[in-house]
Design a protein around this motif. Structure first.
Motif, PDB file in Angstrom:
ATOM      1  N   ILE A 108       0.837  -1.207   0.000  1.00  0.00           N
ATOM      2  CA  ILE A 108       0.000   0.000   0.000  1.00  0.00           C
ATOM      3  C   ILE A 108       0.867   1.250   0.000  1.00  0.00           C
ATOM      4  CG2 ILE A 108      -0.232  -0.084   2.527  1.00  0.00           C
ATOM      5  CD1 ILE A 108      -2.935   1.190   2.240  1.00  0.00           C
ATOM      6  N   ASN A 109       2.028   1.190   0.681  1.00  0.00           N
ATOM      7  CA  ASN A 109       2.933   2.337   0.695  1.00  0.00           C
ATOM      8  C   ASN A 109       4.321   1.908   1.165  1.00  0.00           C
ATOM      9  OD1 ASN A 109       2.866   2.276   3.594  1.00  0.00           O
ATOM     10  ND2 ASN A 109       1.028   3.545   3.578  1.00  0.00           N
ATOM     11  N   TRP A 110       5.250   2.820   1.094  1.00  0.00           N
ATOM     12  CA  TRP A 110       6.625   2.560   1.505  1.00  0.00           C
ATOM     13  C   TRP A 110       7.234   3.865   1.988  1.00  0.00           C
ATOM     14  CZ3 TRP A 110       4.484   1.550  -3.240  1.00  0.00           C
ATOM     15  CH2 TRP A 110       4.698   2.500  -4.254  1.00  0.00           C
ATOM     16  N   SER A 111       8.183   3.752   2.900  1.00  0.00           N
ATOM     17  CA  SER A 111       8.852   4.932   3.440  1.00  0.00           C
ATOM     18  C   SER A 111      10.285   4.582   3.788  1.00  0.00           C
ATOM     19  CB  SER A 111       8.117   5.447   4.690  1.00  0.00           C
ATOM     20  OG  SER A 111       8.076   4.444   5.690  1.00  0.00           O
ATOM     21  N   ALA A 112      11.139   5.600   3.786  1.00  0.00           N
ATOM     22  CA  ALA A 112      12.539   5.388   4.116  1.00  0.00           C
ATOM     23  C   ALA A 112      12.673   5.001   5.585  1.00  0.00           C
ATOM     24  CB  ALA A 112      13.342   6.648   3.828  1.00  0.00           C
ATOM     25  N   ASP A 113      13.590   4.079   5.862  1.00  0.00           N
ATOM     26  CA  ASP A 113      13.872   3.664   7.236  1.00  0.00           C
ATOM     27  C   ASP A 113      14.770   4.720   7.876  1.00  0.00           C
ATOM     28  OD1 ASP A 113      14.618   2.444   9.596  1.00  0.00           O
ATOM     29  OD2 ASP A 113      15.121   0.520   8.692  1.00  0.00           O
ATOM     30  N   GLU A 114      14.312   5.299   8.971  1.00  0.00           N
ATOM     31  CA  GLU A 114      15.071   6.367   9.621  1.00  0.00           C
ATOM     32  C   GLU A 114      16.395   5.883  10.185  1.00  0.00           C
ATOM     33  OE1 GLU A 114      12.562   8.133  12.531  1.00  0.00           O
ATOM     34  OE2 GLU A 114      11.140   8.948  11.057  1.00  0.00           O
ATOM     35  N   GLU A 115      16.538   4.573  10.387  1.00  0.00           N
ATOM     36  CA  GLU A 115      17.752   4.043  11.001  1.00  0.00           C
ATOM     37  C   GLU A 115      18.802   3.586   9.991  1.00  0.00           C
ATOM     38  OE1 GLU A 115      16.613   0.979  13.682  1.00  0.00           O
ATOM     39  OE2 GLU A 115      15.379   2.294  14.932  1.00  0.00           O
ATOM     40  N   ASN A 116      18.413   3.474   8.730  1.00  0.00           N
ATOM     41  CA  ASN A 116      19.343   2.976   7.722  1.00  0.00           C
ATOM     42  C   ASN A 116      18.986   3.586   6.374  1.00  0.00           C
ATOM     43  OD1 ASN A 116      20.857   1.525   5.817  1.00  0.00           O
ATOM     44  ND2 ASN A 116      20.637  -0.424   6.902  1.00  0.00           N
ATOM     45  N   ALA A 117      19.884   4.362   5.803  1.00  0.00           N
ATOM     46  CA  ALA A 117      19.598   5.056   4.549  1.00  0.00           C
ATOM     47  C   ALA A 117      19.352   4.106   3.387  1.00  0.00           C
ATOM     48  CB  ALA A 117      20.767   5.993   4.205  1.00  0.00           C
ATOM     49  N   ASN A 118      19.816   2.857   3.504  1.00  0.00           N
ATOM     50  CA  ASN A 118      19.648   1.881   2.426  1.00  0.00           C
ATOM     51  C   ASN A 118      18.382   1.039   2.586  1.00  0.00           C
ATOM     52  OD1 ASN A 118      22.112   2.809   1.580  1.00  0.00           O
ATOM     53  ND2 ASN A 118      23.118   0.828   1.543  1.00  0.00           N
ATOM     54  N   SER A 119      17.620   1.276   3.652  1.00  0.00           N
ATOM     55  CA  SER A 119      16.465   0.426   3.948  1.00  0.00           C
ATOM     56  C   SER A 119      15.146   1.167   3.750  1.00  0.00           C
ATOM     57  CB  SER A 119      16.531  -0.100   5.386  1.00  0.00           C
ATOM     58  OG  SER A 119      17.634  -0.971   5.552  1.00  0.00           O
ATOM     59  N   TRP A 120      14.122   0.371   3.407  1.00  0.00           N
ATOM     60  CA  TRP A 120      12.766   0.877   3.223  1.00  0.00           C
ATOM     61  C   TRP A 120      11.798   0.050   4.056  1.00  0.00           C
ATOM     62  CZ3 TRP A 120      11.709   5.084   0.115  1.00  0.00           C
ATOM     63  CH2 TRP A 120      12.766   5.524  -0.697  1.00  0.00           C
ATOM     64  N   ILE A 121      10.807   0.715   4.626  1.00  0.00           N
ATOM     65  CA  ILE A 121       9.734   0.021   5.334  1.00  0.00           C
ATOM     66  C   ILE A 121       8.554  -0.096   4.360  1.00  0.00           C
ATOM     67  CG2 ILE A 121       8.171   0.025   7.309  1.00  0.00           C
ATOM     68  CD1 ILE A 121      11.179  -0.303   7.977  1.00  0.00           C
ATOM     69  N   ILE A 122       8.139  -1.326   4.105  1.00  0.00           N
ATOM     70  CA  ILE A 122       7.077  -1.608   3.141  1.00  0.00           C
ATOM     71  C   ILE A 122       5.845  -2.108   3.895  1.00  0.00           C
ATOM     72  CG2 ILE A 122       6.425  -2.901   1.083  1.00  0.00           C
ATOM     73  CD1 ILE A 122       8.847  -1.176   0.575  1.00  0.00           C
ATOM     74  N   ASN A 123       4.708  -1.461   3.688  1.00  0.00           N
ATOM     75  CA  ASN A 123       3.447  -1.887   4.302  1.00  0.00           C
ATOM     76  C   ASN A 123       2.571  -2.568   3.258  1.00  0.00           C
ATOM     77  OD1 ASN A 123       3.774  -0.718   7.024  1.00  0.00           O
ATOM     78  ND2 ASN A 123       3.821   1.210   5.896  1.00  0.00           N
ATOM     79  N   LEU A 124       2.145  -3.789   3.561  1.00  0.00           N
ATOM     80  CA  LEU A 124       1.296  -4.541   2.648  1.00  0.00           C
ATOM     81  C   LEU A 124      -0.162  -4.132   2.777  1.00  0.00           C
ATOM     82  CD1 LEU A 124       2.656  -8.192   3.106  1.00  0.00           C
ATOM     83  CD2 LEU A 124       3.345  -6.486   1.413  1.00  0.00           C
ATOM     84  N   CYS A 125      -0.895  -4.252   1.675  1.00  0.00           N
ATOM     85  CA  CYS A 125      -2.341  -4.132   1.742  1.00  0.00           C
ATOM     86  C   CYS A 125      -2.876  -5.242   2.654  1.00  0.00           C
ATOM     87  CB  CYS A 125      -2.956  -4.294   0.355  1.00  0.00           C
ATOM     88  SG  CYS A 125      -2.393  -3.098  -0.857  1.00  0.00           S
ATOM     89  N   GLU A 126      -3.800  -4.918   3.514  1.00  0.00           N
ATOM     90  CA  GLU A 126      -4.337  -5.918   4.431  1.00  0.00           C
ATOM     91  C   GLU A 126      -5.469  -6.713   3.785  1.00  0.00           C
ATOM     92  OE1 GLU A 126      -5.373  -4.200   8.155  1.00  0.00           O
ATOM     93  OE2 GLU A 126      -3.367  -3.359   8.513  1.00  0.00           O
ATOM     94  N   ASN A 127      -5.587  -7.943   4.227  1.00  0.00           N
ATOM     95  CA  ASN A 127      -6.681  -8.838   3.815  1.00  0.00           C
ATOM     96  C   ASN A 127      -6.659  -9.211   2.337  1.00  0.00           C
ATOM     97  OD1 ASN A 127      -7.800  -8.853   6.472  1.00  0.00           O
ATOM     98  ND2 ASN A 127      -8.715  -6.852   6.045  1.00  0.00           N
ATOM     99  N   VAL A 128      -5.491  -9.115   1.715  1.00  0.00           N
ATOM    100  CA  VAL A 128      -5.353  -9.635   0.357  1.00  0.00           C
ATOM    101  C   VAL A 128      -5.330 -11.159   0.445  1.00  0.00           C
ATOM    102  CG1 VAL A 128      -3.850  -9.808  -1.660  1.00  0.00           C
ATOM    103  CG2 VAL A 128      -4.100  -7.623  -0.462  1.00  0.00           C
ATOM    104  N   LYS A 129      -6.114 -11.813  -0.384  1.00  0.00           N
ATOM    105  CA  LYS A 129      -6.197 -13.270  -0.341  1.00  0.00           C
ATOM    106  C   LYS A 129      -5.539 -13.907  -1.555  1.00  0.00           C
ATOM    107  CE  LYS A 129     -10.448 -13.796   2.378  1.00  0.00           C
ATOM    108  NZ  LYS A 129     -11.809 -14.381   2.394  1.00  0.00           N
ATOM    109  N   TRP A 130      -4.840 -15.003  -1.298  1.00  0.00           N
ATOM    110  CA  TRP A 130      -4.406 -15.864  -2.387  1.00  0.00           C
ATOM    111  C   TRP A 130      -5.648 -16.524  -2.988  1.00  0.00           C
ATOM    112  CZ3 TRP A 130       0.511 -15.669  -3.967  1.00  0.00           C
ATOM    113  CH2 TRP A 130       1.481 -15.200  -3.069  1.00  0.00           C
TER     114      TRP A 130
END
Length: 199
Positions: free
Chosen positions: A54-76
């Motif tokens: 659903i979105n992504w943001s830079a990790d404040e603790e590591n310039a090379n890292s990203w925090i990725i949030n998944l859409c909830e309740n997505v079903k296979w």
């Protein structure tokens, strides 16, 4: 609706186990794109857009890292809920395949993917910069699932080495098709069937 497609060349259960990470032709890539989705999509203008994330943001603790949030309740298509563990599993499979995978180039950008919780990931790249996120466009697969079990707009109703029949994923078509990201709302392409919150 229903799609009946001829089998792409070199695509069969015996030699590939219908693994979208090992697509070898444009025809196979097109077929898999109907069934499987990636974390982040790329639109016609080559811009990053939400897909399973659903979105992504830079990790404040590591310039090379990203925090990725998944859409909830997505079903296979099997009915299981997509989790961050599925993404970690897929990356591990991609790493094991190495140069055998069509998406091997992603490995030059991605250092590791870690599960924070069921819907949150930390993705550490080898370099800083938003351009590295383009490497997250590989299809996400489900461990121990039946062939052609994805999260996409079409689900397989019949699979053999000579024919695949796909039917519209009506269950997911009924849910929201708008995704919210900071300060901007993107109307989701119907083919992607994004499921990330109310309009």
């Amino acid at each position: 609706g229903t799609l009946k497609l001829p089998m792409p060349r070199n695509l069969n259960k015996d030699n590939l186990n219908y693994n979208p990470l090992i697509a070898t032709t444009e025809e196979a890539l097109g077929l898999y794109s109907l069934v499987f989705e990636s974390l982040i999509g790329i639109d016609e203008s080559n811009r990053l857009i939400p897909s399973l994330a659903i979105n992504w943001s830079a990790d404040e603790e590591n310039a090379n890292s990203w925090i990725i949030n998944l859409c909830e309740n997505v079903k296979w298509h099997s009915g299981d809920i997509l989790t961050a563990g599925d993404v970690v599993y897929t990356f591990n499979q991609l790493y094991t395949l190495g140069s055998e995978s069509y998406y091997a180039s992603a490995l030059s950008s991605i250092n590791r993917i870690e599960m924070i919780d069921a819907t949150t990931l930390r993705v550490t790249m080898n370099s800083a910069g938003i351009g590295e996120l383009y490497s997250l466009s590989f299809p996400i697969i489900h461990e121990n699932a039946e062939p052609f079990t994805g999260t996409g707009a079409y689900r397989a109703s019949y699979v053999s080495n000579t024919k695949i029949t796909l039917k519209s994923n009506e269950e997911q078509a009924a849910v929201y098709r708008y995704c919210r990201i900071p300060r901007k709302r993107i109307k989701c392409n119907r083919a992607r069937l994004l499921r990330c919150g109310a309009a």
